[in-house]
Write a protein that holds these residues in place. Sequence first.
Motif, PDB file in Angstrom:
ATOM      1  N   SER A 115     108.236  33.853 -17.758  1.00 51.82           N
ATOM      2  CA  SER A 115     107.303  34.823 -17.173  1.00 51.82           C
ATOM      3  C   SER A 115     105.957  34.795 -17.889  1.00 51.82           C
ATOM      4  O   SER A 115     105.898  34.620 -19.104  1.00 51.82           O
ATOM      5  N   HIS A 116     104.891  34.942 -17.140  1.00 51.04           N
ATOM      6  CA  HIS A 116     103.519  35.048 -17.659  1.00 51.04           C
ATOM      7  C   HIS A 116     102.955  33.766 -18.272  1.00 51.04           C
ATOM      8  O   HIS A 116     101.941  33.807 -18.940  1.00 51.04           O
ATOM      9  N   VAL A 117     103.617  32.619 -18.081  1.00 52.47           N
ATOM     10  CA  VAL A 117     103.078  31.368 -18.647  1.00 52.47           C
ATOM     11  C   VAL A 117     102.530  30.503 -17.511  1.00 52.47           C
ATOM     12  O   VAL A 117     103.137  30.398 -16.447  1.00 52.47           O
ATOM     13  N   GLN A 118     101.367  29.907 -17.753  1.00 52.24           N
ATOM     14  CA  GLN A 118     100.734  29.133 -16.691  1.00 52.24           C
ATOM     15  C   GLN A 118     101.258  27.698 -16.631  1.00 52.24           C
ATOM     16  O   GLN A 118     101.508  27.091 -17.668  1.00 52.24           O
ATOM     17  N   HIS A 119     101.434  27.193 -15.421  1.00 50.58           N
ATOM     18  CA  HIS A 119     101.928  25.825 -15.224  1.00 50.58           C
ATOM     19  C   HIS A 119     101.029  25.086 -14.245  1.00 50.58           C
ATOM     20  O   HIS A 119     100.658  25.634 -13.214  1.00 50.58           O
ATOM     21  N   LEU A 120     100.760  23.828 -14.593  1.00 44.34           N
ATOM     22  CA  LEU A 120      99.938  23.005 -13.715  1.00 44.34           C
ATOM     23  C   LEU A 120     100.827  22.359 -12.655  1.00 44.34           C
ATOM     24  O   LEU A 120     101.971  22.004 -12.939  1.00 44.34           O
ATOM     25  N   GLY A 121     100.320  22.248 -11.449  1.00 43.70           N
ATOM     26  CA  GLY A 121     101.117  21.598 -10.403  1.00 43.70           C
ATOM     27  C   GLY A 121     100.322  21.481  -9.122  1.00 43.70           C
ATOM     28  O   GLY A 121      99.097  21.622  -9.126  1.00 43.70           O
ATOM     29  N   GLU A 122     101.044  21.246  -8.021  1.00 35.84           N
ATOM     30  CA  GLU A 122     100.372  21.094  -6.731  1.00 35.84           C
ATOM     31  C   GLU A 122     100.996  22.005  -5.693  1.00 35.84           C
ATOM     32  O   GLU A 122     102.194  22.270  -5.736  1.00 35.84           O
ATOM     33  N   ILE A 123     100.165  22.463  -4.769  1.00 31.37           N
ATOM     34  CA  ILE A 123     100.684  23.177  -3.603  1.00 31.37           C
ATOM     35  C   ILE A 123     100.743  22.143  -2.477  1.00 31.37           C
ATOM     36  O   ILE A 123      99.761  21.434  -2.234  1.00 31.37           O
TER      37      ILE A 123
END
Length: 468
Positions: A69-77
Amino acid sequence: MHRSAERSALVETTSAVDQAELNSAPTIAAISTPAGEGAIALVRMSGPDAIATADKIFRGKEKPSGFVSHVQHLGEIVDESGRVIDEVVMSIHRAPASYTGEDLVEISCHGGTLVTAKVLEACLRVGARIARPGEFTERAFLNDKMDLTQAEAVIDLIRAGTDLALRSATEQLEGKLGEKIRSIRQAIVDLLAHVEASIDFPEEGIEPDEAEKLRARLDSIRAEISALLATADTGRILREGVRVVIYGATNAGKSSLLNRLLGYERVIVSDTHGTTRDTIEETVNLRGIPVRLLDTAGFRTSTSDLEREGIARTERSLSQADLRLHIIDRNAPRPVHFKDTAANGNDLLILNKSDLPEHSDWQNFTGLRISCMTEEGLGELQNEILARIGKHNLRPENAVAINLRHRDCLRRALDACERARRGMAERLSAEYLSVDLKEALDAVGEVIGTVGVEQILDSVFGQFCIGK
Ligand SMILES: Nc1nc2c(ncn2[C@@H]2O[C@H](COP(=O)(O)OP(=O)(O)OP(=O)(O)O)[C@@H](O)[C@H]2O)c(=O)[nH]1
Ligand SMILES: [Mg+2]
């Protein structure tokens, strides 16, 4: 049927069905940043299925349901065919530790209008429905994340035009107003508990010295409500700005002053008398305080209907002003209608055109001497405006201020308290007092959005040692 009519009929029926379906879907989504171009935009989803919905559209090292929870993750939509819509940063906020108190997903995407719309569309395609205005905050309220005054503060915060308005909204968001209301409410609950006790045990009645204590407590509640009501003006000023009306005879330089204080030529200025026919309003930010400046039609005896209507408007504005700037052309003789208003605390006499010689009519008048031509005295005028406004206690530490809705609730509460007070004086039976106090309690509770008087009374009675 005509093609376009056919199409619109079709759209209408499908959207009606969609609407019904959408309203029942508990997970909501919206673009939370303003429309238009920007480096980053934020799309949010909230509700029990928010994380499962995110799983369906996010492609990255990990599935959102596996995120801490509350941690940012890089990715794609990605869209339904797996095509990339945008590269994003996603974080999930698990219930109840989120703004709404529900599972919340935040997607930071690139800020182009089209990209953002596509990301939102992806959320909607897999089950979320579009949020109504304020629905995230409404959910926060429903999930006890904030009281109503704090929810209202969110709106003020978004709209705040100046530092002071911003700080006031922040204070409210921190719940200072809510805290005050809760303490008033508690005092009424305690009082009511005593009154109710004498209804339940009528043989005990209210003893005379007990009655005196109850009266004193009711008086202190009334005083607290009145004190809060007195902040309504401050609240309006913080939210909407101080109303400063510029008025005076025609050609005195009212429009010139508005332009000077604004810093640009907003209004037409000319040496023709009666140039301004309507009231014109602009907001200036005077050292953090929003000031609504109104330029008005000048006073003179006029035969034209149009001008008379303008003057009527000037008078209306004057009656609603927090501060009135009475502008005079010191180079011209005193107008026949001139009234010296310097003694009035809300009026400031300003002798304009100090670059020109002073007409002997003005010799004995004290007032600020300024020139809209050379800007002489404008700094002093600004200081004086601020000093006069300062009397409204516009300091951020005093920034607990109520809005119109709060005022309405508190007035009703005060009325009810006053009825109770009269009832006490007339030694009415406890039942009557109880009715008034309950009404006061409800009205105060409306400010923060708590109702259910019975429930609170139960809990109070639970602690109340009645069998002593
Ligand atoms: N010399 C001099 N002229 C000024 C000054 N302020 C305004 N004026 C001139 O006075 C005239 C009237 O100015 P306005 O600002 O239009 O006056 P007003 O009070 O808005 O007039 P109405 O709209 O007709 O009521 C214009 O010609 C301005 O240029 C000043 O400080 N010094
Ligand atoms: Mg004018």
